[in-house]
Design a protein around this motif. Structure first.
Motif, PDB file in Angstrom:
ATOM      1  N   ILE A  58       8.078 -31.150   6.595  1.00  0.00           N
ATOM      2  CA  ILE A  58       7.836 -32.214   5.614  1.00  0.00           C
ATOM      3  C   ILE A  58       9.096 -33.061   5.435  1.00  0.00           C
ATOM      4  O   ILE A  58       9.026 -34.299   5.356  1.00  0.00           O
ATOM      5  N   TYR A  59      10.255 -32.417   5.389  1.00  0.00           N
ATOM      6  CA  TYR A  59      11.521 -33.164   5.298  1.00  0.00           C
ATOM      7  C   TYR A  59      11.683 -34.078   6.519  1.00  0.00           C
ATOM      8  O   TYR A  59      12.034 -35.256   6.391  1.00  0.00           O
ATOM      9  N   THR A  60      11.421 -33.519   7.713  1.00  0.00           N
ATOM     10  CA  THR A  60      11.518 -34.309   8.944  1.00  0.00           C
ATOM     11  C   THR A  60      10.547 -35.481   8.910  1.00  0.00           C
ATOM     12  O   THR A  60      10.888 -36.600   9.310  1.00  0.00           O
ATOM     13  N   ALA A  61       9.318 -35.230   8.432  1.00  0.00           N
ATOM     14  CA  ALA A  61       8.303 -36.284   8.357  1.00  0.00           C
ATOM     15  C   ALA A  61       8.747 -37.414   7.437  1.00  0.00           C
ATOM     16  O   ALA A  61       8.605 -38.602   7.767  1.00  0.00           O
ATOM     17  N   VAL A  62       9.304 -37.055   6.290  1.00  0.00           N
ATOM     18  CA  VAL A  62       9.764 -38.067   5.335  1.00  0.00           C
ATOM     19  C   VAL A  62      10.902 -38.888   5.924  1.00  0.00           C
ATOM     20  O   VAL A  62      10.919 -40.127   5.834  1.00  0.00           O
ATOM     21  N   GLN A  63      11.866 -38.220   6.548  1.00  0.00           N
ATOM     22  CA  GLN A  63      13.000 -38.921   7.148  1.00  0.00           C
ATOM     23  C   GLN A  63      12.561 -39.830   8.287  1.00  0.00           C
ATOM     24  O   GLN A  63      13.023 -40.970   8.418  1.00  0.00           O
ATOM     25  N   MET A  64      11.646 -39.319   9.131  1.00  0.00           N
ATOM     26  CA  MET A  64      11.160 -40.134  10.244  1.00  0.00           C
ATOM     27  C   MET A  64      10.391 -41.357   9.736  1.00  0.00           C
ATOM     28  O   MET A  64      10.510 -42.455  10.283  1.00  0.00           O
ATOM     29  N   PHE A  65       9.617 -41.166   8.667  1.00  0.00           N
ATOM     30  CA  PHE A  65       8.874 -42.295   8.106  1.00  0.00           C
ATOM     31  C   PHE A  65       9.828 -43.324   7.504  1.00  0.00           C
ATOM     32  O   PHE A  65       9.639 -44.530   7.663  1.00  0.00           O
ATOM     33  N   ARG A  66      10.860 -42.859   6.809  1.00  0.00           N
ATOM     34  CA  ARG A  66      11.837 -43.769   6.202  1.00  0.00           C
ATOM     35  C   ARG A  66      12.558 -44.608   7.260  1.00  0.00           C
ATOM     36  O   ARG A  66      12.856 -45.774   7.032  1.00  0.00           O
ATOM     37  N   HIS A  67      12.825 -43.991   8.416  1.00  0.00           N
ATOM     38  CA  HIS A  67      13.584 -44.675   9.463  1.00  0.00           C
ATOM     39  C   HIS A  67      12.711 -44.927  10.692  1.00  0.00           C
ATOM     40  O   HIS A  67      13.187 -44.896  11.821  1.00  0.00           O
ATOM     41  N   LEU A 122       3.462 -39.913  14.109  1.00  0.00           N
ATOM     42  CA  LEU A 122       4.086 -38.607  14.289  1.00  0.00           C
ATOM     43  C   LEU A 122       4.609 -38.056  12.967  1.00  0.00           C
ATOM     44  O   LEU A 122       4.543 -36.846  12.723  1.00  0.00           O
ATOM     45  N   SER A 123       5.110 -38.924  12.112  1.00  0.00           N
ATOM     46  CA  SER A 123       5.579 -38.458  10.806  1.00  0.00           C
ATOM     47  C   SER A 123       4.416 -37.915   9.974  1.00  0.00           C
ATOM     48  O   SER A 123       4.549 -36.905   9.277  1.00  0.00           O
ATOM     49  N   VAL A 124       3.241 -38.563  10.084  1.00  0.00           N
ATOM     50  CA  VAL A 124       2.053 -38.072   9.370  1.00  0.00           C
ATOM     51  C   VAL A 124       1.611 -36.721   9.935  1.00  0.00           C
ATOM     52  O   VAL A 124       1.263 -35.794   9.180  1.00  0.00           O
ATOM     53  N   ILE A 125       1.636 -36.582  11.269  1.00  0.00           N
ATOM     54  CA  ILE A 125       1.249 -35.321  11.907  1.00  0.00           C
ATOM     55  C   ILE A 125       2.184 -34.192  11.481  1.00  0.00           C
ATOM     56  O   ILE A 125       1.741 -33.094  11.127  1.00  0.00           O
ATOM     57  N   LEU A 126       3.500 -34.450  11.505  1.00  0.00           N
ATOM     58  CA  LEU A 126       4.464 -33.422  11.099  1.00  0.00           C
ATOM     59  C   LEU A 126       4.274 -33.038   9.631  1.00  0.00           C
ATOM     60  O   LEU A 126       4.350 -31.855   9.272  1.00  0.00           O
ATOM     61  N   GLY A 127       4.021 -34.044   8.778  1.00  0.00           N
ATOM     62  CA  GLY A 127       3.778 -33.751   7.369  1.00  0.00           C
ATOM     63  C   GLY A 127       2.515 -32.925   7.174  1.00  0.00           C
ATOM     64  O   GLY A 127       2.485 -31.987   6.367  1.00  0.00           O
TER      65      GLY A 127
END
Length: 335
Positions: A142-151, A259-264
């Motif tokens: 979830i942390y990775t998903a949020v960071q990837m979405f932000r950037h 991908l950020s949605v999938i990871l989340g």
């Protein structure tokens, strides 16, 4: 629980090593520019191998495990496309000649498989010993998903990579690629070529991707064998896929968002599984068939939306996404 014999493990690893050996042999014996027809043939071959293996696996071990394999394979294949973005960035940053890109990609895939093998063994051990690791993995995703979405509209800064910077500072590096060698001699002095630095860059990036992809696939299945084969078959086709779609990658403008949605989503699945096991059986879980449908649906929507976007706005360009803002962006925000 899935029971895999030592012989099956050995034959599976042997198959993966044999396919890797073919790639390495082709890269070493005949350096050349890989064309569309060759890339298409190899891509079809590797996808066919993965699908045939999945069918054999499902018929011998049950469709429940077979569904887990295909879900894991699709997750890893989708994440590997993001790998391709970074490979393109690395090739461009270091101006790797086209005839040597085949070799760089193959070595990159070998490094990725080795790192994932280590993380799979470690992850499987931790999950079997400590059920709260499902919570840790879920929060990490979830942390990775949020960071990837932000950037999502940025690319990783390869030159800012600490390992690459150290290699440039500590090692004697030649100006050109010296026929694709990794190490050479210039005036009697042993030096490395830029190809060595490229391999270091790809290896360090592979490490970061392993930290994301392994928890992601463990969100689909807790079986170490399925995690291994899903990763292996997804990565084996990466070299051919690079040459096949590198001209189309710029059009997948919403891939990093997808991908950020999938990871989340997988992170949420892991947290719910932890809560179901450790807190209360009444906490609902997300089944593997539902996960498979959701992941495929997200990828379809992302692909269609990206193609529609680039058709109406040809200037739109895709980005790999990053876990942190580029250095120059942060400095601009401070000023």
């Amino acid at each position: 629980m899935l029971e895999i014999s030592g012989l099956t493990w050995a034959l599976t690893i042997g198959l993966v090593v044999a396919l890797l050996a073919i790639d390495l042999l082709l890269a070493a014996v005949r350096p050349h520019r890989v064309g569309f027809r060759e890339a298409s043939a190899w891509s079809i071959f590797y996808i066919a191998v993965a699908v045939l293996f999945g069918l054999w696996f499902a018929m011998n071990y049950g469709w429940d495990f077979g569904t887990q394999y295909f879900a894991g394979y699709i997750v890893e294949k989708s994440l590997s496309v993001d790998n391709l973005f970074v490979f393109v960035i690395i090739m461009t940053t270091f101006a790797v000649p086209e005839e040597h890109q085949h070799k760089v990609l193959t070595f990159g895939i070998v490094l990725a498989l080795v790192m994932r093998g280590i993380f799979i063994a470690l992850g499987a051990t931790l999950l079997s010993l400590f059920s709260f690791m499902f919570l840790i993995f879920g929060l990490l995703l979830i942390y990775t998903a949020v960071q990837m979405f932000r950037h999502r509209d940025e690319d990783p800064d390869v030159e800012d990579n600490a390992v690459v910077r150290s290699a440039r500072r500590l090692l004697p590096i030649t100006e050109d690629y010296v026929g694709g060698r990794i190490v050479t001699r210039v005036d009697g002095r042993r030096m490395v070529t830029p190809l060595f630095v490229v391999l270091i860059a790809i290896g360090s990036i592979d490490l970061l991707f392993a930290l994301d992809s392994i928890p992601a696939v463990f969100g689909v299945t807790s079986e170490a064998y399925i995690v291994f084969v899903a990763n292996a078959f997804a990565l084996l086709g990466l070299r051919a896929l690079f040459f096949l779609v590198k001209g189309l990658l710029d059009r997948l403008v919403y891939l990093s968002t997808g991908l950020s949605v999938i990871l989340g989503f997988i992170g949420l699945k892991l947290i719910l599984h932890w809560a179901h096991v450790d807190i209360s059986p009444g906490v609902p879980e997300i089944s593997t068939p539902v996960s498979l449908v959701v992941i495929v649906a997200i990828l379809v929507v992302v692909t269609v939306a990206s193609l529609v976007k680039t058709r109406h706005d040809p200037t739109a360009k895709a980005h790999a996404g990053s876990l942190r803002a580029r250095k120059q962006t942060t400095e601009q925000e401070r000023s």
